[in-house]
Every structure is written in C-alpha cells, then in structure tokens.
Design a protein around this motif. Structure first.
Motif, PDB file in Angstrom:
ATOM      1  N   UNK A   1       0.791  -1.228   0.000  1.00 26.73           N
ATOM      2  CA  UNK A   1       0.000   0.000   0.000  1.00 26.73           C
ATOM      3  C   UNK A   1       0.826   1.282   0.000  1.00 26.73           C
ATOM      4  N   UNK A   2       0.501   2.351  -0.547  1.00 24.54           N
ATOM      5  CA  UNK A   2       1.301   3.528  -0.839  1.00 24.54           C
ATOM      6  C   UNK A   2       1.000   4.738   0.050  1.00 24.54           C
ATOM      7  N   UNK A   3       2.058   5.520   0.400  1.00 28.54           N
ATOM      8  CA  UNK A   3       1.874   6.795   1.099  1.00 28.54           C
ATOM      9  C   UNK A   3       1.980   7.930   0.087  1.00 28.54           C
ATOM     10  N   UNK A   4       1.468   9.135   0.443  1.00 24.42           N
ATOM     11  CA  UNK A   4       1.494  10.237  -0.500  1.00 24.42           C
ATOM     12  C   UNK A   4       2.334  11.403  -0.015  1.00 24.42           C
ATOM     13  N   UNK A   5       2.952  11.284   1.159  1.00 25.13           N
ATOM     14  CA  UNK A   5       3.614  12.453   1.713  1.00 25.13           C
ATOM     15  C   UNK A   5       4.844  12.862   0.915  1.00 25.13           C
ATOM     16  N   UNK A   6       5.421  11.966   0.123  1.00 28.51           N
ATOM     17  CA  UNK A   6       6.640  12.288  -0.613  1.00 28.51           C
ATOM     18  C   UNK A   6       6.401  12.509  -2.104  1.00 28.51           C
ATOM     19  N   UNK A   7       5.140  12.416  -2.523  1.00 39.89           N
ATOM     20  CA  UNK A   7       4.862  12.569  -3.954  1.00 39.89           C
ATOM     21  C   UNK A   7       5.106  14.010  -4.373  1.00 39.89           C
ATOM     22  N   UNK A   8       5.891  14.193  -5.417  1.00 43.24           N
ATOM     23  CA  UNK A   8       6.185  15.528  -5.932  1.00 43.24           C
ATOM     24  C   UNK A   8       6.017  15.534  -7.441  1.00 43.24           C
ATOM     25  N   UNK A   9       5.143  16.384  -7.910  1.00 48.63           N
ATOM     26  CA  UNK A   9       4.933  16.521  -9.342  1.00 48.63           C
ATOM     27  C   UNK A   9       5.837  17.636  -9.852  1.00 48.63           C
ATOM     28  N   UNK A  10       6.944  17.249 -10.441  1.00 43.84           N
ATOM     29  CA  UNK A  10       7.890  18.207 -10.968  1.00 43.84           C
ATOM     30  C   UNK A  10       8.518  17.607 -12.220  1.00 43.84           C
ATOM     31  N   UNK A  11       9.492  18.283 -12.803  1.00 42.96           N
ATOM     32  CA  UNK A  11      10.100  17.790 -14.038  1.00 42.96           C
ATOM     33  C   UNK A  11      10.908  16.520 -13.822  1.00 42.96           C
ATOM     34  N   UNK A  12      11.394  16.290 -12.579  1.00 43.11           N
ATOM     35  CA  UNK A  12      12.096  15.049 -12.202  1.00 43.11           C
ATOM     36  C   UNK A  12      13.435  14.883 -12.910  1.00 43.11           C
ATOM     37  N   UNK A  13      14.033  15.959 -13.387  1.00 44.77           N
ATOM     38  CA  UNK A  13      15.306  15.837 -14.090  1.00 44.77           C
ATOM     39  C   UNK A  13      16.485  15.606 -13.153  1.00 44.77           C
ATOM     40  N   UNK A  14      16.315  15.820 -11.842  1.00 49.68           N
ATOM     41  CA  UNK A  14      17.433  15.635 -10.922  1.00 49.68           C
ATOM     42  C   UNK A  14      17.226  14.420 -10.024  1.00 49.68           C
ATOM     43  N   UNK A  15      16.340  13.495 -10.420  1.00 46.50           N
ATOM     44  CA  UNK A  15      16.098  12.274  -9.653  1.00 46.50           C
ATOM     45  C   UNK A  15      16.611  11.087 -10.458  1.00 46.50           C
TER      46      UNK A  15
ATOM     47  N   UNK B   1       5.520  -0.375  -0.629  1.00 46.19           N
ATOM     48  CA  UNK B   1       4.441  -1.027  -1.379  1.00 46.19           C
ATOM     49  C   UNK B   1       4.012  -0.208  -2.600  1.00 46.19           C
ATOM     50  N   UNK B   2       4.960   0.426  -3.241  1.00 47.26           N
ATOM     51  CA  UNK B   2       4.651   1.300  -4.382  1.00 47.26           C
ATOM     52  C   UNK B   2       5.595   1.041  -5.545  1.00 47.26           C
ATOM     53  N   UNK B   3       5.490  -0.120  -6.196  1.00 50.25           N
ATOM     54  CA  UNK B   3       6.400  -0.396  -7.320  1.00 50.25           C
ATOM     55  C   UNK B   3       6.220   0.552  -8.491  1.00 50.25           C
ATOM     56  N   UNK B   4       5.038   1.157  -8.624  1.00 49.50           N
ATOM     57  CA  UNK B   4       4.785   2.050  -9.759  1.00 49.50           C
ATOM     58  C   UNK B   4       5.439   3.412  -9.600  1.00 49.50           C
ATOM     59  N   UNK B   5       6.125   3.653  -8.481  1.00 49.39           N
ATOM     60  CA  UNK B   5       6.805   4.935  -8.305  1.00 49.39           C
ATOM     61  C   UNK B   5       8.277   4.847  -8.685  1.00 49.39           C
ATOM     62  N   UNK B   6       8.681   3.748  -9.305  1.00 48.54           N
ATOM     63  CA  UNK B   6      10.051   3.597  -9.791  1.00 48.54           C
ATOM     64  C   UNK B   6      10.015   3.381 -11.298  1.00 48.54           C
ATOM     65  N   UNK B   7      10.754   4.189 -12.025  1.00 48.23           N
ATOM     66  CA  UNK B   7      10.757   4.131 -13.493  1.00 48.23           C
ATOM     67  C   UNK B   7      11.112   2.741 -14.009  1.00 48.23           C
ATOM     68  N   UNK B   8      12.055   2.094 -13.379  1.00 50.37           N
ATOM     69  CA  UNK B   8      12.556   0.815 -13.877  1.00 50.37           C
ATOM     70  C   UNK B   8      11.502  -0.274 -13.738  1.00 50.37           C
ATOM     71  N   UNK B   9      10.809  -0.319 -12.598  1.00 49.87           N
ATOM     72  CA  UNK B   9       9.744  -1.308 -12.420  1.00 49.87           C
ATOM     73  C   UNK B   9       8.515  -0.987 -13.245  1.00 49.87           C
ATOM     74  N   UNK B  10       8.337   0.272 -13.612  1.00 50.36           N
ATOM     75  CA  UNK B  10       7.128   0.700 -14.317  1.00 50.36           C
ATOM     76  C   UNK B  10       7.146   0.327 -15.793  1.00 50.36           C
ATOM     77  N   UNK B  11       8.285  -0.020 -16.352  1.00 53.12           N
ATOM     78  CA  UNK B  11       8.285  -0.401 -17.757  1.00 53.12           C
ATOM     79  C   UNK B  11       9.648  -0.461 -18.421  1.00 53.12           C
ATOM     80  N   UNK B  12      10.658   0.203 -17.839  1.00 52.69           N
ATOM     81  CA  UNK B  12      11.955   0.251 -18.525  1.00 52.69           C
ATOM     82  C   UNK B  12      12.652  -1.109 -18.497  1.00 52.69           C
TER      83      UNK B  12
END
Length: 433
Positions: A135-149, A308-319
């Motif tokens: 199950x997922x938490x939302x306190x760290x979710x940030x909608x930004x360009x994500x170029x430095x992550x 519990x949030x595999x969809x928050x990682x680019x690699x697990x999401x499809x790469x």
C-alpha cells in the motif's frame, strides 16, 4: 412463377445464362419481341430491370463478336494486394525473433493481421517450446520535471526462458533447447541507473538519461578442467550473494562515478538517488557513500521510494520490461554472452522511450492521489504515441487543483496524520500552495 414469389438472392452464372438464352429465342435481329421482358421476369422470378440489364450486357458482347455469356459478379472479398509468405526470409529469422506475432511482423515488414492470416492458412504453425533438463503513502509525492532524480533498482536477467513460443514453417524442425536444470537456469542480477532525458527545442537529445547498467558478477579461475577449457581459466560468474557491502561498493564505485562522468555541466548538481526499501540497501547517512557523493561540486542524496509502491520507480514501471524484451531476442549460452546481450539491449532503447515512462510515472502518481494513497488502481494509458505524433509529449501532466487541495486537507486530518508522520510541505510546494 406466381407474382410475389420473386427472390432477391444473387443469380448464379448458369441461371443468368438461362435468362439470356430465353431472350435470344424471343428476339429477331437483336430486337426483343413485345412482352419478352415481362415473360422472362415472371419465368425466372426476377425484376424487369434485371432482365433489361442482362440483355444489354449480352448485346454488347455480341456486338464485339463474342458469344453471349454471363458470369456471376459476387465472388466474395478478394485481396488484390494479398501478400505471399517469403519462406526464405522466415528461415533466416532466429527462433527468438519468432517468439511473438508482433516480432515476426516487424522482422518480415508486414502487419500483425497478415501473420495471423498465415497462421490460419497453415503457412505458419505455432509451437510451444519447453526447455528440457541436460500500500502507498502520498507524503513524498512531488509533481515536478524530475530531471534531478536518479532511479536505481536491481533485476534478474535469465539466460533463457523455461517455455517459449515460436512460429515455424510446416516443414521446419522444432528447435531443440536444453540446459542442466530447468529449475535453476543461469541468471545474473543487474543494477540499473537512469534519470529523465533532456531534449532541445527542435527535439534533439541533449542528455539521454541512461547512466549505466552494472552486473553483479566476478571473474574467478575455473576450479576443474573440462572439454571446454583447462583448469585455471578465468570465467565470469554471478556473485553468490548480494549483500549490503556489495550494494555499497556498487553505489560508491560505479553509480556515483557514472553520474559525475555523464551529468551535463549545465544541470543542477543537487541530485537525489531513489532506491527501494530492500534490506541490502544502505541508508542515507552511510559515511562512505556521503564522502563520495558530496565531492567534486556534487550534492547527491539517497532517498527511498514509498513502501508497497512499485509504480513509483521508473525501472519497475516499464523500462526493465523493455530491456528484457530486446534481450530475449538475442541467443546466448554463456554468462559473458548474457552480459553482452543486456548491455546492447540497454543501449538500443531510445531516450524517447525512457521519457515516456516518466510520463507514466506522473500518471500513476495522480492515481495515488485519487485513491488517497491506495495502490488498488490500474496503470492509466494516456496514448503517449499519439500525443508524440500530434501535439508533442508534455513535460509534465496536468493535475486537478481541487484534487491536490483535497489531498492536503485529507492529510491534515488527525486520523490520517497521527503523530505528524506525513510531511505535506513537499506536496504543497510542488503545486505552488
């Protein structure tokens, strides 16, 4: 035939010719006698218009010096551009390039429906191939360009699959595959590091975002001689156990140096490396890591993705899946060949593919907000290919302002933020609140 018994079915060639023969008997010098058309229509149960049309066609044939002969026009749908199967081209494909209709269609430069039709016609036969034992938490979710992550994660890559499907010609032999044990197929774990690519105003790639993929292997001398190599020959083997020391060594000596070497000069040097919560991973205050990460003008920090949030990682999401799809098209029989296949598959993936996965990540983060931190949603499809062809891919997806405000209010409720566990500051800042 009684009136009202006419049928609207298509006339056969023989029935049409009977009508023409009837009209010829009731004509003089190419002119029908009075009442012949009505009599023919009643005799054969067709309309007078149909009789006139057949008589006109018959006269045109006779004027050209041809015998009056009618043929049925309705013969079913015919493909004027129907493609023939190029068997020689199929034989030149490896079995790994035949493992799906999509792959075969791409390699043969035809549509998927064409390959499916060949299978229905028996020109190709499907064959399922099983490997045999030798199950997922939302306190760290940030909608930004994500170029430095920078996203890092591990994945097993196997030398082959236990069961695979190929499409063969009817006269081709079934491929033989074998290994020592189908329960213990040779595999190697890789650590991959990627970040979001950067494109110029005209679409050119300024930074591809691919920082590297690193295997957990070691080179050891062979303990025994065999028919393949003498004793003492250096061989590449998977590391027996990937523990915290191995992870620290990979971060300190491979990932961080790769970031420093490939990071654009014009980009921010404040970088976040996101990892999951696996036990072997080091924590964010590891002294050895901090010494390397905070040098040469860089400020690199470790952060953990939400539990519990595999969809928050680019690699697990499809790469990773994209790499594996390409890797399975390349045959291999040794660990070195497996490493080469994974490297080449990683390099083949375009920066545009990586950028699309980042948009999928933003879509998943929006769903996490909608479900108030739950992970019982389906990964949304936003037609990225169509957007790329028409409007162009956006840098960030739009999020409903009311949704964000509702989530902030939800987190501020005492029952949802007991003890101040959720820091809503990053979420507020990300949307300008």
């Amino acid at each position: 035939m009684e009136e009202g018994s006419r049928q609207s079915l298509h006339l056969s060639s023989s029935r049409k010719n009977l009508v023409v023969q009837f009209l010829l008997k009731h004509s003089t010098d190419g002119v029908l006698i009075k009442g012949a058309v009505t009599e023919a229509a009643e005799e054969f149960g067709i309309s007078r218009k149909t009789v006139y049309r057949m008589w006109k066609a018959a006269k045109e044939q006779m004027q050209r010096g041809e015998p009056a002969h009618m043929e049925v026009k309705v013969k079913g749908y015919q493909h004027s551009d129907k493609l023939d199967l190029d068997e020689e081209k199929v034989r030149n494909l490896s079995v790994l390039e035949r493992s799906s209709i999509r792959k075969m269609a791409n390699k043969l430069s035809v549509s998927k429906s064409t390959v499916s039709q060949w299978i229905k016609e028996g020109k190709l036969k499907p064959h399922t191939n099983a490997i045999k034992p030798a199950l997922t938490e939302v306190n760290k979710v940030q909608f930004q360009s994500m170029h430095n992550i920078v996203h890092i994660d591990e994945k097993w890559f196997f030398m082959t699959k236990t069961t695979d499907r190929y499409y063969l010609l009817p006269d081709e032999d079934e491929p033989y595959r074998a290994c020592k044990s189908k329960r213990f197929i040779t595999k190697v774990m890789f650590m991959c590091a990627v970040c979001r690519p950067v494109f110029g105003p005209d679409g050119q790639t300024k930074f591809d975002g691919k920082l590297g993929i690193f295997p957990f292997t070691e080179v050891v001398p062979a303990k025994r001689k065999s028919k393949n190599r003498p004793r003492g020959t250096l061989e590449t083997k998977p590391i027996p156990a990937v523990n915290k020391d191995v992870m620290r060594d990979c971060l300190v000596h491979k990932i961080v140096p790769a970031i420093k070497a490939k990071w654009p000069d014009w980009a921010s040097k404040e970088i976040f490396i996101q990892q999951d919560n696996a036990t072997p991973h080091i924590n964010s205050v590891d002294p050895e890591f901090e010494a390397v990460a905070n040098s040469d003008g860089f400020k690199i920090q470790l952060i953990c993705q939400l539990a519990n949030s595999p969809d928050t990682n680019i690699l697990d999401l499809g790469f990773f899946r994209a790499i594996q799809t390409l890797q399975h098209e390349k045959p291999c029989s040794t660990v070195d060949e497996l490493l080469g296949n994974v490297y080449s598959s990683y390099e083949e993936l375009s920066p545009q593919t990586l950028n699309k996965v980042f948009l999928s990540l933003q879509a998943c983060l929006t769903q996490i907000l909608i479900f108030r931190g739950g992970n019982n949603y389906k990964v949304p499809h936003i037609n990225k290919d169509r957007l790329e062809r028409t409007e162009g891919l956006p840098n960030a997806l739009d999020v409903d302002e009311k949704l964000v405000r509702d989530v902030l209010e939800y987190l501020q409720l005492p029952e949802n933020n007991a003890g101040g566990a959720y820091d809503i500051g990053p979420l507020s800042t990300a949307f300008g609140f």
